[in-house]
Design an enzyme around this catalytic site. Structure first.
Site, PDB file in Angstrom:
ATOM      1  N   ASP A 233       0.910  -1.249  -0.018  1.00  0.00           N
ATOM      2  CA  ASP A 233       0.052   0.012   0.000  1.00  0.00           C
ATOM      3  C   ASP A 233       0.985   1.129   0.122  1.00  0.00           C
ATOM      4  O   ASP A 233       1.516   1.425   1.041  1.00  0.00           O
ATOM      5  CB  ASP A 233      -0.943   0.108   1.243  1.00  0.00           C
ATOM      6  N   VAL A 234       0.900   1.718  -1.001  1.00  0.00           N
ATOM      7  CA  VAL A 234       1.613   3.169  -1.320  1.00  0.00           C
ATOM      8  C   VAL A 234       0.982   4.514  -1.565  1.00  0.00           C
ATOM      9  O   VAL A 234       0.263   4.378  -2.492  1.00  0.00           O
ATOM     10  CB  VAL A 234       2.708   3.108  -2.456  1.00  0.00           C
ATOM     11  N   GLU A 235       1.048   5.271  -0.430  1.00  0.00           N
ATOM     12  CA  GLU A 235       0.254   6.659  -0.561  1.00  0.00           C
ATOM     13  C   GLU A 235       0.908   7.679   0.216  1.00  0.00           C
ATOM     14  O   GLU A 235       1.628   7.299   1.138  1.00  0.00           O
ATOM     15  CB  GLU A 235      -1.133   6.328  -0.256  1.00  0.00           C
ATOM     16  N   TRP A 236       0.669   8.669   0.000  1.00  0.00           N
ATOM     17  CA  TRP A 236       0.903  10.016   0.763  1.00  0.00           C
ATOM     18  C   TRP A 236      -0.003   9.986   1.974  1.00  0.00           C
ATOM     19  O   TRP A 236      -1.151   9.920   1.889  1.00  0.00           O
ATOM     20  CB  TRP A 236       0.999  11.367   0.241  1.00  0.00           C
TER      21      TRP A 236
END
Length: 354
Positions: A233-236
């Site tokens: 899970d990659v997000e800012w």
């Protein structure tokens, strides 16, 4: 010249202190906590080695968990619990990792496929606290729906969730290099007992090396036949203690290290979950040979990610189900029932499923 006794005693004391000062400082240094350690989990003193497939990796599970009824992004609520001091720039250099394609897949545990693969898919029965009209592109037109959960859903009634229309579940496992979701082990067992296809996801933390995060995930997520591929899970996250936003080049490098490590261990290519802003900043045109799970809760993915094929679509963060108190994320598989059976059973590639 004769030295008075008091002066002689003082000189002798200083000499003795000088002989022992180095050992005293070393002893203090040994007890200093690592700057990479948080208070959430005590890390082992030695590097984590890959755990054999036959080993049991279970952490103490929490008996109770708070329930939050407000809609939350996929992994945001857990990641904000990690509080790390910014490491030295030299610590951010990723180790060299052999490409996953050059490594033979590991032998998985022998285990029968869940019964749901031989039975009918449960049809959509969820409600939504904030429904969106997607028109002809409504996710309801797709056959296979599922959920993602973490400790914020509390004690899940998996049987009711299954009957409501959940055919698969992605379960929060880890974030960073030392945080384990306190409900992971319970959710992992109970989802399987209710005949849902299940997988685990990791919330990626940009102030920690990819190798450490991969080792932590492997340490805590069992390697079992029949499980869905792991998810990164990659997000800012503006609420995180880690304010770092690496360059696109560094983001892709760190992701590749993490995904290669997981692919070697689990024998499955990881799925990439992301949100629109992070995708725009980093992932457009990248990782074309990886399956994607996209968040699009206001418009269809074809409008938000026009250049990207996707495998899963998270279309709501405000779902309602009899199996959960509060709200839950709703997702759908990009394919019909036949394609789902073939893909979930490991008989076709992602491209074939789409």
């Amino acid at each position: 010249m004769r030295i008075p006794g008091a002066i002689s005693f003082l000189i002798a004391s200083l000499c003795l202190a000088g002989c022992t000062s180095t050992a005293g400082v070393d002893a203090l240094d040994l007890q200093k906590p690592s700057s990479e350690t948080t208070s959430s989990v005590i890390r082992p003193p030695a590097p984590i080695a890959a755990v054999p497939a036959s080993a049991t990796r279970r952490a103490p599970r929490a008996e109770t968990a708070p329930v939050d009824e407000s809609p939350r992004p996929f992994g945001l609520a857990e990641e904000e619990t990690v509080a790390l001091s910014a490491p030295d720039p030299s610590d951010s250099v990723e180790p060299m990792v052999e490409p996953a394609a050059l490594v033979s897949p590991p032998r998985l545990l022998s285990r029968a496929a869940p019964p749901m693969l031989a039975g009918p898919v449960t049809r959509y029965g969820f409600r939504d606290a904030k429904p969106i009209n997607f028109g002809k592109a409504s996710p309801r037109h797709l056959a296979v729906h599922g959920v993602d959960v973490s400790r914020w859903q509390g004690n899940v009634n998996w049987e009711k969730l299954r009957a409501q229309g959940a055919n698969f579940a992605y379960i929060k496992a880890t974030d960073g290099g030392d945080h384990l979701d306190p409900m992971f082990n319970r959710n992992w067992r109970n989802a399987d007992a209710a005949s849902l296809k299940r997988g685990a996801y990791h919330f990626f933390y940009w102030c920690r090396t990819a190798g450490e995060q991969a080792d932590w995930f492997i340490r805590n997520v069992p390697r079992v036949e029949g499980a869905l591929p792991p998810v990164i899970d990659v997000e800012w996250n503006g609420e995180s203690s880690c304010k770092r936003r690496p360059s696109r080049e560094k983001v892709l490098e760190k992701m590749q290290v993490f995904m290669d490590r997981l692919e070697r261990y689990y024998g499955q290519r990881p799925i990439i979950y992301t949100a629109p802003d992070f995708y725009r900043d980093n992932l457009r045109g990248a990782f074309l040979d990886y399956p994607f799970w996209v968040r699009a809760v206001a418009r269809h993915p074809s409008k938000v990610y026009p250049d990207r094929k996707w495998l899963f679509w998270q279309y709501s963060g405000s779902g309602l189900s009899h199996g959960v108190t509060g709200r839950i994320d709703l997702n759908v598989f990009h394919g019909d029932e036949r394609q789902w059976r073939a893909w979930a059973g490991g008989r076709v590639s992602v491209a074939d499923a789409n």
